[in-house]
Design a protein around this motif. Structure first.
Motif, PDB file in Angstrom:
ATOM      1  N   HIS A  85       0.809  -1.212   0.000  1.00 37.65           N
ATOM      2  CA  HIS A  85       0.000   0.000   0.000  1.00 37.65           C
ATOM      3  C   HIS A  85       0.846   1.267   0.000  1.00 37.65           C
ATOM      4  O   HIS A  85       0.536   2.244  -0.699  1.00 37.65           O
ATOM      5  N   GLU A  86       1.907   1.272   0.786  1.00 39.24           N
ATOM      6  CA  GLU A  86       2.763   2.460   0.855  1.00 39.24           C
ATOM      7  C   GLU A  86       3.453   2.721  -0.476  1.00 39.24           C
ATOM      8  O   GLU A  86       3.559   3.863  -0.926  1.00 39.24           O
ATOM      9  N   GLN A  89       1.159   4.131  -3.290  1.00 38.44           N
ATOM     10  CA  GLN A  89       0.895   5.554  -3.066  1.00 38.44           C
ATOM     11  C   GLN A  89       2.126   6.394  -3.414  1.00 38.44           C
ATOM     12  O   GLN A  89       2.017   7.455  -4.031  1.00 38.44           O
ATOM     13  N   GLU A  90       3.296   5.895  -3.025  1.00 34.37           N
ATOM     14  CA  GLU A  90       4.548   6.602  -3.313  1.00 34.37           C
ATOM     15  C   GLU A  90       4.771   6.744  -4.813  1.00 34.37           C
ATOM     16  O   GLU A  90       5.236   7.795  -5.293  1.00 34.37           O
TER      17      GLU A  90
END
Length: 330
Positions: A85-86, A89-90
């Motif tokens: 998820h991180e 988004q990044e």
């Protein structure tokens, strides 16, 4: 405009062709291979990708996809637990899923498996294969005498609750958000009370840190002796070692598992049992009171049609408008 699809199965092809006829302005190319670091460049030059797989999406594949200028990604399923998820988004990804492709498909299958456990069908089939056509000692139970505990009353859990109630079962449920449509059908209780009262427990939750191995030694200890378990949700919800101990002791009388923690090692492929490196699966699969199916609860013609067409339409929305009503918020 061009969309590239990964992990396409033969049964999806007619619906892909149907969608293409409805959207002649879009070129759809595909592969049967899953999205990983070895296949990521197959989609080069596309405006978006549509994917479906149980194994994790590797960070390397996601980074290369972004380097190729592709950040519009549509899943043909609900779960996003196999995505970093991180990182998405990044990298500026927009991710869509198909949150409601056919609640009835999974709900109906979970009820079917509960009935199979109650009626001891696997045990009878094993007897019949040996020429034993005696009734005894495999006395069955009736659904209308059961207390069914529904864990999670989202779209699928709510549909299942209605079906169980239709058989005359007493239905109790635990969910963070109560569904007003189930008023008069379901009695909402705490999770501990559900464990203590239910004779059948059926899971309909996503896998997140809070639900990881929620059915563990402590949870099983609270349950009635001989409780039946149905899991068509996510494998890691169940501590499989604890389940084996509960089956050995008789605390759990039977289990129907359509999902397993290590399912990517065995499901949707031809396997050699001698070579499978999965001790819990090997222990469970031959038990007469355990039903293991390869993540097929969703697998109906209507569900496949919806998964294909909804995901393609969502990807097209991302490409054309930059958003979608199926956009996942991380």
């Amino acid at each position: 405009m061009k969309i590239y699809m990964y992990g396409v199965y033969q049964d999806e092809v007619p619906y892909i062709e149907e969608w293409q006829e409805e959207h002649p302005e879009v070129t759809v190319d595909s592969t049967t291979k899953l999205l990983d670091e070895n296949t990521v460049n197959l989609s080069k030059g596309s405006d978006g990708v549509v994917v479906f797989q149980q194994k994790p999406y590797s960070d390397e594949a996601l980074r290369q996809l972004a380097l190729n200028g592709i950040t519009k990604m549509s899943l043909r399923n609900v779960g996003v637990d196999n995505l970093n998820h991180e990182l998405v988004q990044e990298l500026g990804f927009q991710i869509t899923n198909v949150p409601v492709y056919s609640p009835a498909a999974i709900a109906e299958f979970s009820v079917t498996q509960a009935l199979n456990l109650l009626r001891r069908t696997k045990e009878f089939y094993l007897k019949l294969a040996k020429g034993d056509y005696n009734w005894a000692p495999h006395l069955a139970k009736e659904m209308n005498k059961q207390v069914v505990g529904i864990v999670g009353t989202g779209n699928i859990g709510s549909t299942a609750a209605k079906i169980f109630a239709g058989f005359g079962a007493k239905v109790i449920a635990y969910s963070r958000h109560q569904n007003k449509e189930l008023e008069g059908i379901v009695e909402y209780v705490s999770l501990d009370e559900l464990y203590k009262r239910a004779t059948i427990i059926s899971l309909y939750l996503p896998h997140v840190p809070a639900t990881d191995k929620m059915l563990n030694e402590k949870a099983f200890a609270m349950m009635q002796d001989g409780v039946l378990l149905v899991n068509t949700a996510r494998g890691p919800l169940v501590d499989e070692k604890a389940l084996i101990e509960a089956l050995n002791s008789g605390k759990v009388g039977g289990a129907a598992l359509d999902v397993m923690t290590g399912e990517t090692k065995i499901f949707n492929q031809q396997i050699n049992f001698q070579e499978v490196d999965y001790d819990e699966f090997k222990d469970l699969v031959d038990r007469p009171n355990v039903l293991i199916t390869p993540h097929i609860a969703f697998y109906t013609d209507q569900a496949i049609k919806n998964m294909v067409k909804m995901s393609l339409s969502a990807n097209l929305d991302l490409i054309k408008t930059g958003t979608s009503d199926k956009l996942v918020k991380f």
